[in-house]
Scaffold this active site. Sequence first.
Site, mmCIF file in Angstrom:
data_model
loop_
_atom_site.group_PDB
_atom_site.id
_atom_site.type_symbol
_atom_site.label_atom_id
_atom_site.label_comp_id
_atom_site.label_asym_id
_atom_site.label_seq_id
_atom_site.Cartn_x
_atom_site.Cartn_y
_atom_site.Cartn_z
ATOM 1 N N ASP A 157 0.905 -1.140 0.000
ATOM 2 C CA ASP A 157 0.000 0.000 0.000
ATOM 3 C C ASP A 157 0.946 1.192 0.000
ATOM 4 O O ASP A 157 1.534 1.528 1.035
ATOM 5 C CB ASP A 157 -0.865 0.005 1.270
ATOM 6 C CG ASP A 157 -1.827 1.180 1.276
ATOM 7 O OD1 ASP A 157 -1.431 2.269 0.813
ATOM 8 O OD2 ASP A 157 -2.961 1.032 1.732
ATOM 9 N N HIS A 158 1.127 1.802 -1.162
ATOM 10 C CA HIS A 158 2.247 2.747 -1.267
ATOM 11 C C HIS A 158 2.084 3.968 -0.364
ATOM 12 O O HIS A 158 3.050 4.650 -0.058
ATOM 13 C CB HIS A 158 2.505 3.155 -2.717
ATOM 14 C CG HIS A 158 1.545 4.160 -3.271
ATOM 15 N ND1 HIS A 158 0.295 3.841 -3.710
ATOM 16 C CD2 HIS A 158 1.653 5.497 -3.436
ATOM 17 C CE1 HIS A 158 -0.305 4.930 -4.133
ATOM 18 N NE2 HIS A 158 0.485 5.956 -3.981
ATOM 19 N N HIS A 180 -5.702 2.863 1.087
ATOM 20 C CA HIS A 180 -4.948 4.031 1.549
ATOM 21 C C HIS A 180 -5.641 4.772 2.705
ATOM 22 O O HIS A 180 -5.026 5.071 3.716
ATOM 23 C CB HIS A 180 -4.735 5.026 0.406
ATOM 24 C CG HIS A 180 -4.140 4.415 -0.833
ATOM 25 N ND1 HIS A 180 -3.199 3.422 -0.794
ATOM 26 C CD2 HIS A 180 -4.349 4.654 -2.146
ATOM 27 C CE1 HIS A 180 -2.846 3.086 -2.024
ATOM 28 N NE2 HIS A 180 -3.541 3.819 -2.872
HETATM 29 C C1 BG6 Z 1 -3.491 4.429 -6.438
HETATM 30 C C2 BG6 Z 1 -4.838 4.465 -7.076
HETATM 31 O O1 BG6 Z 1 -3.405 3.383 -5.512
HETATM 32 O O2 BG6 Z 1 -3.243 5.660 -5.782
HETATM 33 C C3 BG6 Z 1 -4.947 5.628 -8.039
HETATM 34 O O3 BG6 Z 1 -5.061 3.247 -7.766
HETATM 35 C C4 BG6 Z 1 -4.582 6.915 -7.350
HETATM 36 O O4 BG6 Z 1 -6.251 5.710 -8.586
HETATM 37 C C5 BG6 Z 1 -3.236 6.784 -6.634
HETATM 38 O O5 BG6 Z 1 -4.509 7.935 -8.334
HETATM 39 C C6 BG6 Z 1 -2.952 8.002 -5.801
HETATM 40 O O6 BG6 Z 1 -1.644 7.929 -5.317
HETATM 41 P P1 BG6 Z 1 -0.798 9.240 -5.028
HETATM 42 O O7 BG6 Z 1 0.474 8.716 -4.476
HETATM 43 O O8 BG6 Z 1 -0.642 9.941 -6.331
HETATM 44 O O9 BG6 Z 1 -1.598 10.042 -4.050
#
Ligand code: BG6
Length: 504
Positions: free
Chosen positions: A186-187, A249
């Site tokens: 989960d980045h 997230h």
């Molecule tokens: C991803 C989603 O996990 O996270 C995307 O699949 C989303 O739809 C993205 O745009 C958002 O990540 P960040 O790091 O740009 O806030």
Amino acid sequence: MASKIVHEQPTIFIIFGATGDLAWRKLAPALYNLFVDKFMPHNFAIIGNARAKMTDEEFQGKMLEGVNQFSRNGKADKTLWKEFAQHISYQSSDVQDNASYKSFADFIEAFETKHKSKARVIYYLAVAPRFFPIIASKLAENNLATDPKTSRVVIEKPFGHDLESAKDLNVLLSTLFQEEQIYRIDHYLGKEPVQNIMAFRFANSILEPIWNRNYIEHVQISVTEQLGVENRGGYYEGAGAMRDMIQNHLLQLLCLVAMETPINFEADEIRNRKVDVLHAMRKFEPDDVQKYVVRGQYAKGWLEGEDVEGYRKEKGVDPQSNTETFAAVKFFVDNWRWQGVPFYVRSGKRMHQNTSTIIIQFKDVPHCVFPTQVTDNWQQNRLVISIQPEMSIRLQLQVKRPGLDMVLNTVDMLFNYKGTYKHGEPEAYETLLTDIMEGDQTLFMRGDQVEAAWELLMPILNAWGNRKSLSFPNYQAGSWGPELAEALIAQDGFHWFTLPFDNE
Ligand code: BG6
């Protein structure tokens, strides 16, 4: 954070789906930056795997493009890139094809012989979820991940489509690998300010006594994006904001705010405390869904001076689509710490601003000693954790404005990464890849966490699946989402706080 082990143990990254967006935009810049910052092992190899036919040089060129476009440090340095690229090769094959796994095995053997040491092998599944089971099974079948100490399998989200499919995938993975080998990404957990939530909460003794229902009135967690679905209409149609953002997230952010103090910083201890939160969260009955949850879908509108299309006109999207591009939920955590404190959570695409913020709104003073004319700009204390675009933590307080009269206004005590630290922060993927190399699972989702999150959301997803929204599209691109989302919070006497942080 890198320890000796990162440098000493030869490491192989095998990236499935290597010609896809993730490898290009995120993994290539992260791996290159780790190399530049000397966090890569002395001996390492990166093998890209996908179906497209490509030479090693062509693949290296594609990775370089990714670095040049998306690295936080700008374009790659020519000399360093040349050095880095020597470690990259490409293998075109179908993931079903046993021969490709055989050639990975040969590669690993030759690599280990050359470096006279057992290699750490990281299998990165940067592929669509339908390929997870087949790749995982083939890795096991070909004995490529038998040693849990040295082989790791990295799985990108979405992890399942619902509770059942997540359970099935967990069962499959647990028959093939040990949990300590499985890294569910989960980045958001790799983002610096997100990691900082635990440091902020648990390394400062002044916070714990007020971090509860006695002092906190409500919590808001907002992740809003200006981006639409870009080229991902096909995937997004089957997902929607609830599955794409809230299930992972935003619930992870909520867990970090609501978790109890862990007794140590061990991965499982921290993950246990987060699962406790998910278990304590109130599951909605079908009738509650309308009361506590709002869904939205964007119509055409204006964003930063540009005319943008509605969701139903996006590539790969059904013109009658019932997929939500926005979701807002009022959650409750039913335990002693949080009883009665609402957690408002929202996320949407094509919104007015790109923001990811957590706002802790404290209760008002028990008795106001100032006459009304002094307190025109009165605001309850508020803690604002901004994850992006600004990375900061600000505590909003009331003070006396300088002057002959007693007039109060709100000021910020601000910790801003930009002003405080000279060096740029690592990207989420740099942190996560380092942790994978080091075998630290703290920032990764455990199987039961993923299931608990699905379990919580299933009543909402089922209710939405059973009833099409008659109001879609219900917000304009470039707005702050559907009016009902304003009503969800307004009926409790609050409103969504937005950037620039309003000191009303
Ligand atoms: C991803 C989603 O996990 O996270 C995307 O699949 C989303 O739809 C993205 O745009 C958002 O990540 P960040 O790091 O740009 O806030």
